[in-house]
Design a protein around this motif. Structure first.
Motif, mmCIF file in Angstrom:
data_model
loop_
_atom_site.group_PDB
_atom_site.id
_atom_site.type_symbol
_atom_site.label_atom_id
_atom_site.label_comp_id
_atom_site.label_asym_id
_atom_site.label_seq_id
_atom_site.Cartn_x
_atom_site.Cartn_y
_atom_site.Cartn_z
ATOM 1 N N ASP A 45 -10.802 36.994 2.401
ATOM 2 C CA ASP A 45 -10.304 38.224 1.702
ATOM 3 C C ASP A 45 -8.850 38.657 2.077
ATOM 4 O OD1 ASP A 45 -12.694 37.995 0.035
ATOM 5 O OD2 ASP A 45 -13.506 40.088 0.349
ATOM 6 N N THR A 59 -10.870 42.678 4.487
ATOM 7 C CA THR A 59 -9.799 42.551 3.480
ATOM 8 C C THR A 59 -8.518 42.948 4.501
ATOM 9 O OG1 THR A 59 -10.159 44.999 3.139
ATOM 10 C CG2 THR A 59 -10.361 43.594 1.287
ATOM 11 N N PHE A 101 -10.427 45.903 -2.486
ATOM 12 C CA PHE A 101 -11.604 45.033 -2.606
ATOM 13 C C PHE A 101 -12.703 45.685 -1.980
ATOM 14 C CE2 PHE A 101 -9.319 40.770 -3.206
ATOM 15 C CZ PHE A 101 -8.142 41.261 -3.282
#
Lengths: 325, 327
Positions: free
Chosen positions: A218, B103, B97
């Motif tokens: 991510d 993240t 996110f």
């Protein structure tokens, strides 16, 4: 940090003691060095005298205690063959091996990381597939064969590079090395590439795996969502994360490079420790074998320590434990 | 009428896999105006996140935008060259996110990660200026002693604080549109409330448009102006948040609302929508919801079109619940 280092040094001392004992017993079990050292047509008196001179007439435990007594004073015994202190003998050969290992490591990292990162970044491209296929060759071809082939092509047929020995040495920062002269570099290139090949493949595959794994994270998507260029995402964000496993493996492999450069040194007649240890094993030259292993183990320990420290710098989540081990 | 901040028209985003083409987003249209909050609601796999990534231009292969337009301030983002898209990302359009633990880059300090976001869009700005912007953004989202926290690494923050850092990073360049992909799902309820409050305040103050992607209807109820309910890649119901939540017309929306535990009478078995979310690879023909729908008839094997059963409301169903009592 200090506590960490002190504890590590104490562990090292125990490891060294246990290892020296094992080697002592091991070499004793292999055979009797006097059978090799003393000429076969000498009589019993001469033979006994030689045995007594080497201290081999005493029981093994006494020999070991005598060795320990010497080791504490920095004396690892005299080589049976060369009749000079084993440590001195090794230290003479050490620089050659170190510079070969260092050159090989630099080649492996400088070539392996970018190749691996590219292969991980564009896994479907033909270039990446070629890189990965090449790394399989690097893994599977035997070092000695590749070494011989390299000599045949670059030294014999093309005549570009010398095939044996260490070239002219120069001095930089008080260190004598062949890496600072042109002739020295020419001599080190072939053996260094030969030695590097396996590590290069390993580094390459690690970098590729790290790249692929990290690209899915991510934080990469978030970094891209911030509008960073692909270049910065890969070279800063991903690269710093890939470095963590790479440093660990590189540390371990550096030890291997030094300890097991035996094959390359033999093929290229490189006057390093690897060749010395092979000769010493053949002659059952116990002091040299023991001293060599002590030096190698110390080096491993030192490299691992350096890796641990480097690790804590690279990864902020790792703090060297002061309290618990 | 001026252009809304974002208008999405008939967006189709598909994943071309070995097993076939998955239309994760299938003809989605909506718009968000300045200072407005749009709630994009749906179950996992309904295509809501992919819609967000499509707007950001961050759909990774094998995914690809296959059709439609994404008009951001009147400019179509579909097919925009990567460099122009990059210049918009993080500057005019920002995204937050779901998982704050993942993240932020674990090996880079907060200041590095925030300053680079400023400098990516304003190369002329010096480190000091960028750092002071970062500090202000952290203060804005309620992080105490921001100057000291800038030097910290992500692992030194709690989940809630990390999400605040991520939100602060998104706010750095004062974007016109923020896409928030379930940003409070991983957080405690109290932290969630605080963050919702902060975000709402910021949007009102700065006129930033916000798309809030979530599966949590209670979050949408307190935050959004408009709501789009997605099912299997399509929007099934669309309208103002109060209308839709009070008087759902699509059977799926109705089922979703009835599934919220607090709406059920105590002591009764919890209500649920029968069946499972269908796989995008094997969608039923016609209405994707028909196999789970108690109102489905033979007509539902045709694909229903969007209709407007009442003012300000659009629904994709042949048998909308028009006269039902509230849930």
């Amino acid at each position: 940090m200090t506590v960490f280092i002190i504890r590590r040094l104490m562990q090292t001392a125990v490891v060294l003691a246990v290892m020296s004992l094992l080697v002592f017993v091991g070499v004793f079990a292999i055979g009797d060095p006097t059978a090799i050292l003393v000429s076969p047509d000498s009589d019993q008196i001469e033979r006994d005298r030689a045995i007594a001179a080497l201290g081999l007439d005493k029981p093994l435990w006494e020999q070991y205690l005598y060795f320990l007594y010497g080791a504490f004073r920095g004396d690892l015994g005299k080589s049976f063959v060369f009749n000079m202190p084993a440590l001195q003998l090794i230290m003479q050969r050490l620089p050659a091996t170190l510079e070969l290992a260092f050159a090989a490591l630099v080649i492996a990292l400088v070539a392996g990381i970018p190749l691996g990162m590219y292969a991980g970044y564009r896994p479907e491209s033909p270039v990446s597939k070629t890189i990965m296929a090449g790394s399989i060759l690097g893994f599977s071809l035997p070092t000695f064969w590749v070494g011989l082939m390299m000599i045949m092509v670059f030294a014999v047929q093309l005549g570009w590079l010398p095939s044996t020995g260490r070239g002219q040495v120069g001095t930089i920062f008080g260190i004598t090395t062949s890496l600072v002269t042109l002739d020295g570099l020419a001599h080190v290139l072939l053996p260094a590439v030969n030695l590097a090949l396996l590590k290069l493949s390993l580094v390459c595959r690690l970098a590729r795996a790290g790249m692929r794994e990290n690209l899915l994270m991510d934080y990469v998507k978030f970094a891209r969502a911030k509008g960073l260029s692909a270049r910065r995402v890969v070279l800063v964000h991903v690269f710093k994360n890939i470095l963590i496993p790479l440093v660990t493996v590189t540390g371990l492999e550096l030890g291997n490079l030094i300890a097991f450069s035996v094959v390359t040194e033999t093929v290229f007649a490189w006057p390093g420790m690897g060749k010395l240890i092979i000769d010493s094993i053949n002659n059952l030259d116990r002091p040299v074998i023991v001293a060599y292993l002590l030096v190698t183990v110390s080096m491993f320990v030192f490299i691992n320590l350096a890796v641990d420290i480097l690790y804590s710098i690279l990864d902020p989540r790792v703090r060297l434990a002061e309290a618990k081990g | 009428m001026p252009d809304p901040t974002l208008r999405v028209e008939n967006l189709v985003t598909a994943f071309h896999t070995r097993n076939g083409t998955l239309r994760a987003v299938d003809g989605v249209s909506f718009e968000v105006g300045r200072g407005k909050v749009l709630g994009l609601v749906g179950e996992s796999g309904s295509g809501k996140s992919v819609t967000g990534f499509s707007i950001m231009g961050l759909v990774d292969p094998p995914g690809r935008i296959d059709g439609g337009r994404i008009l951001f301030q009147g400019r179509d983002l579909v097919g925009l060259p990567e460099e122009e898209m990059r210049a918009l990302r993080g500057s005019r359009i920002a995204m937050i996110f779901q998982d704050p633990m993942m993240t932020l880059n674990p090996v880079l300090r907060i200041d590095t990660q925030m300053i680079e976001a400023v400098k990516a869009h304003h190369p002329a700005i010096g480190d000091d200026e960028a750092r002071s912007r970062a500090r202000d953004a952290l203060a804005q989202v309620g992080i105490p002693s921001p100057e000291a926290r800038l030097k910290a690494y992500p692992h030194q923050f709690s989940g809630g604080m990390r999400q605040r850092v991520a939100i602060a990073t998104a706010l750095l360049n004062k974007p016109d549109l923020i896409i928030a992909d379930e940003p409070t799902t991983a957080l405690d309820v109290t932290i969630q409330g605080q963050i919702l409050f902060e975000v709402q305040k910021l949007c009102r103050q700065t006129g930033t448009a916000l798309i809030w992607i979530t599966h949590d209807l209670s979050v949408v109820a307190s935050l959004a102006d408009e709501i789009c309910v997605m099912y299997a890649g399509k929007i099934v119901e669309q309208g103002s948040v109060d209308d839709v939540l009070d008087r759902p017309t699509h059977p799926y929306t109705h089922g979703l609302l009835r599934s919220v535990p607090s709406a059920n009478p105590r002591g009764q078995p919890l209500r649920q929508i029968p069946g499972m979310t269908p796989s995008l690879l094997s969608l039923p023909s016609g209405c994707a919801f028909r196999l789970r729908c108690e109102r489905a008839t033979g007509e539902c094997v045709q694909v229903p079109e969007m209709t407007a059963p009442m003012a300000g409301r659009r629904v994709r169903c042949f048998h909308p619940l028009l006269s039902t009592v509230p849930v």
